[in-house]
Design an enzyme around this catalytic site. Structure first.
Site, PDB file in Angstrom:
ATOM      1  N   TYR A 117     -10.947 -57.900 -91.547  1.00  0.00           N
ATOM      2  CA  TYR A 117     -12.257 -57.412 -91.098  1.00  0.00           C
ATOM      3  C   TYR A 117     -13.199 -58.584 -90.826  1.00  0.00           C
ATOM      4  O   TYR A 117     -13.848 -58.662 -89.777  1.00  0.00           O
ATOM      5  CB  TYR A 117     -12.833 -56.486 -92.165  1.00  0.00           C
ATOM      6  CG  TYR A 117     -14.225 -55.973 -91.920  1.00  0.00           C
ATOM      7  CD1 TYR A 117     -14.453 -54.888 -91.082  1.00  0.00           C
ATOM      8  CD2 TYR A 117     -15.330 -56.559 -92.547  1.00  0.00           C
ATOM      9  CE1 TYR A 117     -15.743 -54.398 -90.867  1.00  0.00           C
ATOM     10  CE2 TYR A 117     -16.616 -56.079 -92.344  1.00  0.00           C
ATOM     11  CZ  TYR A 117     -16.820 -54.994 -91.507  1.00  0.00           C
ATOM     12  OH  TYR A 117     -18.091 -54.522 -91.301  1.00  0.00           O
TER      13      TYR A 117
ATOM     14  N   LYS B 148     -14.813 -59.791 -87.224  1.00  0.00           N
ATOM     15  CA  LYS B 148     -16.273 -59.851 -87.099  1.00  0.00           C
ATOM     16  C   LYS B 148     -16.705 -61.276 -86.704  1.00  0.00           C
ATOM     17  O   LYS B 148     -17.650 -61.445 -85.936  1.00  0.00           O
ATOM     18  CB  LYS B 148     -16.942 -59.394 -88.399  1.00  0.00           C
ATOM     19  CG  LYS B 148     -16.764 -57.897 -88.697  1.00  0.00           C
ATOM     20  CD  LYS B 148     -17.348 -57.029 -87.589  1.00  0.00           C
ATOM     21  CE  LYS B 148     -17.408 -55.558 -87.936  1.00  0.00           C
ATOM     22  NZ  LYS B 148     -17.881 -54.716 -86.811  1.00  0.00           N
TER      23      LYS B 148
HETATM   24  N1  LIG Z   1     -23.162 -50.193 -93.090  1.00  0.00           N
HETATM   25  C1  LIG Z   1     -23.119 -51.486 -93.364  1.00  0.00           C
HETATM   26  O1  LIG Z   1     -23.628 -51.936 -94.395  1.00  0.00           O
HETATM   27  C2  LIG Z   1     -22.480 -52.445 -92.382  1.00  0.00           C
HETATM   28  C3  LIG Z   1     -22.519 -53.809 -92.703  1.00  0.00           C
HETATM   29  C4  LIG Z   1     -21.973 -54.713 -91.808  1.00  0.00           C
HETATM   30  C5  LIG Z   1     -21.419 -54.269 -90.618  1.00  0.00           C
HETATM   31  N2  LIG Z   1     -21.377 -52.936 -90.350  1.00  0.00           N
HETATM   32  C6  LIG Z   1     -20.767 -52.529 -89.079  1.00  0.00           C
HETATM   33  O2  LIG Z   1     -21.558 -51.518 -88.485  1.00  0.00           O
HETATM   34  C7  LIG Z   1     -20.734 -50.705 -87.649  1.00  0.00           C
HETATM   35  C8  LIG Z   1     -21.013 -49.254 -87.974  1.00  0.00           C
HETATM   36  O3  LIG Z   1     -20.577 -48.996 -89.305  1.00  0.00           O
HETATM   37  P1  LIG Z   1     -21.261 -47.900 -90.257  1.00  0.00           P
HETATM   38  O4  LIG Z   1     -21.630 -48.581 -91.511  1.00  0.00           O
HETATM   39  O5  LIG Z   1     -22.262 -47.119 -89.506  1.00  0.00           O
HETATM   40  O6  LIG Z   1     -19.965 -47.024 -90.620  1.00  0.00           O
HETATM   41  P2  LIG Z   1     -19.579 -45.507 -90.304  1.00  0.00           P
HETATM   42  O7  LIG Z   1     -20.639 -44.593 -90.807  1.00  0.00           O
HETATM   43  O8  LIG Z   1     -18.204 -45.360 -90.835  1.00  0.00           O
HETATM   44  O9  LIG Z   1     -19.552 -45.462 -88.717  1.00  0.00           O
HETATM   45  C9  LIG Z   1     -18.513 -46.061 -88.008  1.00  0.00           C
HETATM   46  C10 LIG Z   1     -18.384 -45.373 -86.682  1.00  0.00           C
HETATM   47  O10 LIG Z   1     -17.320 -45.991 -85.958  1.00  0.00           O
HETATM   48  C11 LIG Z   1     -16.451 -44.959 -85.536  1.00  0.00           C
HETATM   49  N3  LIG Z   1     -15.106 -45.453 -85.337  1.00  0.00           N
HETATM   50  C12 LIG Z   1     -14.293 -46.089 -86.209  1.00  0.00           C
HETATM   51  N4  LIG Z   1     -13.127 -46.371 -85.643  1.00  0.00           N
HETATM   52  C13 LIG Z   1     -13.185 -45.886 -84.381  1.00  0.00           C
HETATM   53  C14 LIG Z   1     -12.290 -45.847 -83.300  1.00  0.00           C
HETATM   54  N5  LIG Z   1     -11.047 -46.352 -83.402  1.00  0.00           N
HETATM   55  N6  LIG Z   1     -12.686 -45.292 -82.136  1.00  0.00           N
HETATM   56  C15 LIG Z   1     -13.921 -44.753 -82.022  1.00  0.00           C
HETATM   57  N7  LIG Z   1     -14.816 -44.741 -83.011  1.00  0.00           N
HETATM   58  C16 LIG Z   1     -14.438 -45.305 -84.182  1.00  0.00           C
HETATM   59  C17 LIG Z   1     -16.549 -43.894 -86.593  1.00  0.00           C
HETATM   60  O11 LIG Z   1     -16.054 -42.673 -86.107  1.00  0.00           O
HETATM   61  P3  LIG Z   1     -15.676 -41.456 -87.090  1.00  0.00           P
HETATM   62  O12 LIG Z   1     -16.957 -40.707 -87.344  1.00  0.00           O
HETATM   63  O13 LIG Z   1     -14.696 -40.667 -86.268  1.00  0.00           O
HETATM   64  O14 LIG Z   1     -15.072 -42.047 -88.326  1.00  0.00           O
HETATM   65  C18 LIG Z   1     -18.042 -43.899 -86.833  1.00  0.00           C
HETATM   66  O15 LIG Z   1     -18.708 -43.192 -85.825  1.00  0.00           O
HETATM   67  C19 LIG Z   1     -19.305 -51.131 -87.906  1.00  0.00           C
HETATM   68  O16 LIG Z   1     -18.868 -51.974 -86.867  1.00  0.00           O
HETATM   69  C20 LIG Z   1     -19.400 -51.888 -89.222  1.00  0.00           C
HETATM   70  O17 LIG Z   1     -18.381 -52.857 -89.329  1.00  0.00           O
HETATM   71  C21 LIG Z   1     -21.900 -52.014 -91.212  1.00  0.00           C
END
Ligand SMILES: NC(=O)c1ccc[n+]([C@@H]2O[C@H](COP(=O)([O-])OP(=O)(O)OC[C@H]3O[C@@H](n4cnc5c(N)ncnc54)[C@H](OP(=O)(O)O)[C@@H]3O)[C@@H](O)[C@H]2O)c1
Length: 321
Positions: free
Chosen positions: A208, A212
């Site tokens: 991961y 990133k």
């Molecule tokens: N939250 C944090 O603290 C944090 C910190 C650093 C980076 N990020 C980054 O922020 C981004 C959003 O994450 P989040 O925290 O909002 O997590 P999340 O709530 O799990 O949202 C992730 C989204 O990506 C979608 N997704 C995953 N794999 C996919 C695929 N193969 N094709 C299409 N859609 C896909 C998920 O779809 P489903 O609904 O179908 O699962 C969901 O809509 C990610 O790139 C994550 O790495 C988040």
């Protein structure tokens, strides 16, 4: 894969160890965001996006949904690229209620054939903003239908192909592309010798962090090639999203009080995608509406050959078959 906190405890430890800046955990929490937000200029996001087309991947939950809501709330037509039709439709309805227009395209962003169909399904003459938000942290190595390792496919190959397919429409709008990276990338250097974990035992946290990291480099590479489009990478800090809550219950329980809301985590994504005047230079890394360093740890500097190798690998992976 069952939810597990082990990798995230290691990831959290790596992040704190990696961030050799005093107070980094505070800075990436809700407290850090709220302190900085006092200095944000509200006028920069008091924009009318009527007529603009914005594409957001992974818009069914968390930061992607918050981003889509914010863009639609300013009048944009938002194209929600979601892999699950039912979750996508629920998100589309929620985003449509914010204003603007909301259209759903069902696509797994790791599947390149689906990306090609999705780009064709985006019935828009211009693309003002493309947000590469979809992401996940699998704990076991898996491959897509194309035979690509999933981290590589979802965070790099799929976004790279989607960017290429939308280039004429991004150019037409002098648009912006935003990669949602992670502070976790600080713990890894760019590695292209084994981008898809074929030669090493799989480590989900390292995989991961490496994709990133590669997203940040890819942002720089695209910016150097496409002067009429602004490319930005950013990290959202730690945000309270459904993905974190479901996958990391222990981490979530321990840190919940300090996590950013999805809207707070998405704030810099929205700002990069839509603010006026446009945020600063293309090809840079941002956090809380400010430029952020791309390296904090010794030993993480990019090798120029690896940077060139990343582009070559992605061009090879996304070539027409
Ligand atoms: N939250 C944090 O603290 C944090 C910190 C650093 C980076 N990020 C980054 O922020 C981004 C959003 O994450 P989040 O925290 O909002 O997590 P999340 O709530 O799990 O949202 C992730 C989204 O990506 C979608 N997704 C995953 N794999 C996919 C695929 N193969 N094709 C299409 N859609 C896909 C998920 O779809 P489903 O609904 O179908 O699962 C969901 O809509 C990610 O790139 C994550 O790495 C988040």
């Amino acid at each position: 894969m069952p939810a597990t906190d082990g990798p995230w405890i290691r990831a959290g430890g790596a992040l704190v160890a990696a961030a050799r800046m005093p107070g980094v955990a505070w800075a990436w929490s809700a407290l850090g965001h709220r302190r900085r937000a006092r200095r944000f200029a509200a006028a920069e996001l008091a924009v009318d996006l009527a007529g603009a087309h914005c594409v957001v991947t992974g818009a069914s939950s968390g930061l992607g949904l918050a981003t889509a809501r914010a863009l639609a709330g300013r009048g944009a037509t938002v194209w929600l690229l979601c892999r699950d039709a039912a979750r996508g439709e629920a998100a589309r309805a929620e985003v449509a209620a914010c204003g603007g227009d909301a259209r759903l395209v069902v696509v797994d962003v790791g599947e390149l054939g689906q990306i090609r169909r999705a780009a064709a399904a985006i019935d828009a003459p211009r693309v003002d903003a493309l947000v590469h938000n979809a992401g996940a942290l699998p704990h076991a190595r898996a491959v897509t239908g194309d035979g690509h390792e999933v981290d590589f496919a979802v965070h790099l190959a799929g976004p790279h192909l989607l960017t290429k397919l939308l280039l004429p429409r991004l150019r037409a709008a002098r648009g912006r592309v935003v990669f949602v990276s992670s502070g976790g990338m600080y713990s890894e250097r760019l590695r292209v010798d084994d981008l898809q974990w074929r030669a090493r035992p799989y480590d989900g946290v390292a995989a991961y962090a490496q994709v990133k990291r590669a997203q940040v480099v890819l942002t720089e590479l695209w910016a150097a090639r496409e002067p009429t489009i602004a490319f930005h990478a950013m990290h959202p800090g730690w945000a309270d999203t459904p993905g974190v809550a479901a996958a990391l219950p222990g981490f979530y329980r321990a840190t919940r009080r300090f996590l950013r809301t999805p809207a707070e985590g998405a704030d810099t994504i929205v700002w990069l995608a839509a603010a006026q005047p446009p945020p600063g230079p293309s090809g840079r890394f941002w956090h809380d509406r400010a430029l952020a360093p791309t390296h904090l740890l010794p030993g993480t500097a990019d090798d120029p050959a690896d940077r060139a190798g990343l582009w070559t690998a992605l061009e090879r992976a996304t070539a027409d078959r």
